[in-house]
Scaffold this motif. Sequence first.
Motif, short mmCIF file in Angstrom:
data_model
loop_
_atom_site.label_atom_id
_atom_site.label_comp_id
_atom_site.label_asym_id
_atom_site.label_seq_id
_atom_site.Cartn_x
_atom_site.Cartn_y
_atom_site.Cartn_z
N SER A 147 9.70 58.96 23.36
CA SER A 147 10.28 57.62 23.22
C SER A 147 11.52 57.55 24.11
N ALA A 148 12.10 56.37 24.19
CA ALA A 148 13.31 56.17 24.97
C ALA A 148 14.57 56.32 24.12
N ALA A 149 14.43 56.81 22.91
CA ALA A 149 15.56 56.86 21.98
C ALA A 149 16.71 57.71 22.48
N ALA A 150 16.41 58.78 23.21
CA ALA A 150 17.47 59.70 23.64
C ALA A 150 17.79 59.60 25.13
N THR A 151 17.23 58.62 25.82
CA THR A 151 17.39 58.57 27.28
C THR A 151 18.23 57.39 27.76
N GLY A 152 18.80 56.63 26.87
CA GLY A 152 19.51 55.41 27.25
C GLY A 152 20.69 55.64 28.17
N ALA A 153 21.32 56.82 28.10
CA ALA A 153 22.49 57.10 28.93
C ALA A 153 22.14 58.01 30.11
N LEU A 154 20.86 58.28 30.32
CA LEU A 154 20.42 59.13 31.41
C LEU A 154 19.96 58.30 32.60
N THR A 155 20.06 58.85 33.77
CA THR A 155 19.59 58.17 34.97
C THR A 155 18.91 59.17 35.89
N LEU A 156 18.18 58.64 36.87
CA LEU A 156 17.43 59.47 37.81
C LEU A 156 17.94 59.25 39.23
N PRO A 157 17.70 60.22 40.12
CA PRO A 157 18.18 60.10 41.51
C PRO A 157 17.31 59.21 42.37
N GLY A 158 17.13 57.99 41.94
CA GLY A 158 16.29 57.04 42.65
C GLY A 158 15.91 55.90 41.73
N PRO A 159 15.20 54.89 42.25
CA PRO A 159 14.83 53.74 41.42
C PRO A 159 13.84 54.13 40.32
N PHE A 160 14.01 53.53 39.15
CA PHE A 160 13.08 53.76 38.04
C PHE A 160 13.22 52.63 37.04
N GLU A 161 12.19 52.47 36.22
CA GLU A 161 12.19 51.46 35.17
C GLU A 161 12.73 52.10 33.90
N ARG A 162 13.78 51.53 33.34
CA ARG A 162 14.47 52.12 32.20
C ARG A 162 13.53 52.41 31.02
N ASP A 163 12.60 51.50 30.74
CA ASP A 163 11.75 51.70 29.57
C ASP A 163 10.67 52.76 29.79
N ARG A 164 10.59 53.31 31.01
CA ARG A 164 9.63 54.37 31.29
C ARG A 164 10.25 55.77 31.26
N LEU A 165 11.57 55.84 31.10
CA LEU A 165 12.23 57.14 31.00
C LEU A 165 12.22 57.56 29.53
N LEU A 166 11.39 58.54 29.23
CA LEU A 166 11.10 58.93 27.86
C LEU A 166 11.45 60.40 27.62
N ALA A 167 11.63 60.75 26.37
CA ALA A 167 11.94 62.14 26.03
C ALA A 167 11.35 62.51 24.68
N LEU A 168 11.11 63.80 24.53
CA LEU A 168 10.66 64.39 23.26
C LEU A 168 11.58 65.56 22.96
N GLU A 169 12.28 65.52 21.85
CA GLU A 169 13.11 66.64 21.44
C GLU A 169 12.24 67.65 20.69
N LEU A 170 12.16 68.85 21.23
CA LEU A 170 11.43 69.93 20.56
C LEU A 170 12.33 70.61 19.53
N ARG A 171 13.60 70.45 19.71
CA ARG A 171 14.62 70.95 18.78
C ARG A 171 15.55 69.80 18.46
N GLU A 172 15.72 69.49 17.21
CA GLU A 172 16.52 68.33 16.81
C GLU A 172 17.90 68.37 17.43
N GLY A 173 18.29 67.26 18.06
CA GLY A 173 19.61 67.16 18.65
C GLY A 173 19.73 67.78 20.03
N ALA A 174 18.63 68.21 20.61
CA ALA A 174 18.68 68.87 21.92
C ALA A 174 19.23 67.97 23.01
N LEU A 175 19.06 66.65 22.84
CA LEU A 175 19.57 65.71 23.84
C LEU A 175 20.72 64.86 23.29
#
Length: 204
Positions: A147-175
């Motif tokens: 989901s995008a729950a943990a990626t709102g403050a992250l960015t990539l080195p180039g153009p991207f669509e914000r709602d497509r930057l997703l993450a999965l925490e394998l360990r709670e609080g990892a991000l």
Amino acid sequence: MTALNLTASKRPAAAAAPFAIRAERAADAGAREALLDAAFGPGRFERTCQRLRDGRLPAKGLAFVATCHGSMARSAARVVGTLRLWHINAGGKPALMLGPLAVDPACRSLGIGAALMVHAIAAAERRGDGAVVLLGDAPYYARFGFSAAATGALTLPGPFERDRLLALELREGALADAAGMILPTGAADGWSRSRGRRAVAKAA
């Protein structure tokens, strides 16, 4: 009418999947590159996430292929799927970047993409990695917990669509509190893209 009651020994055996997942080998390079070319086209080296992979090796033990056997394969154990994970720094937090994921169009009805995802995530979790990040379609990857729950403050080195930057925490609080640019941290691969592609083409 009596109810059908099969004992375990009499139940019909489930059909074996016509593919297998294994660790990527050096000899898979030509088939892997052909799959990626077919899936993403000639512009794939200009994609934003490619900037996190250029000049880097995938995370050790986290590069996988699917091989097809049986009637779906034109030859024995043909490579029909690929998925790799890469070490990154996600806004100050160690994590993995997943991708690219590609499956031979002739085999997409077999569930190979989903099987590669499940296999790769489980392998990363066993290794003790904390989180996996990717750029992709949220409806597809949500089934694996992204989901995008943990990626709102992250960015990539180039153009991207914000709602497509997703993450999965394998360990709670990892991000937790992850913020800023996502940067590559994997080991250098020691060869240039152009020289590597020429070598792959020659070997294929």
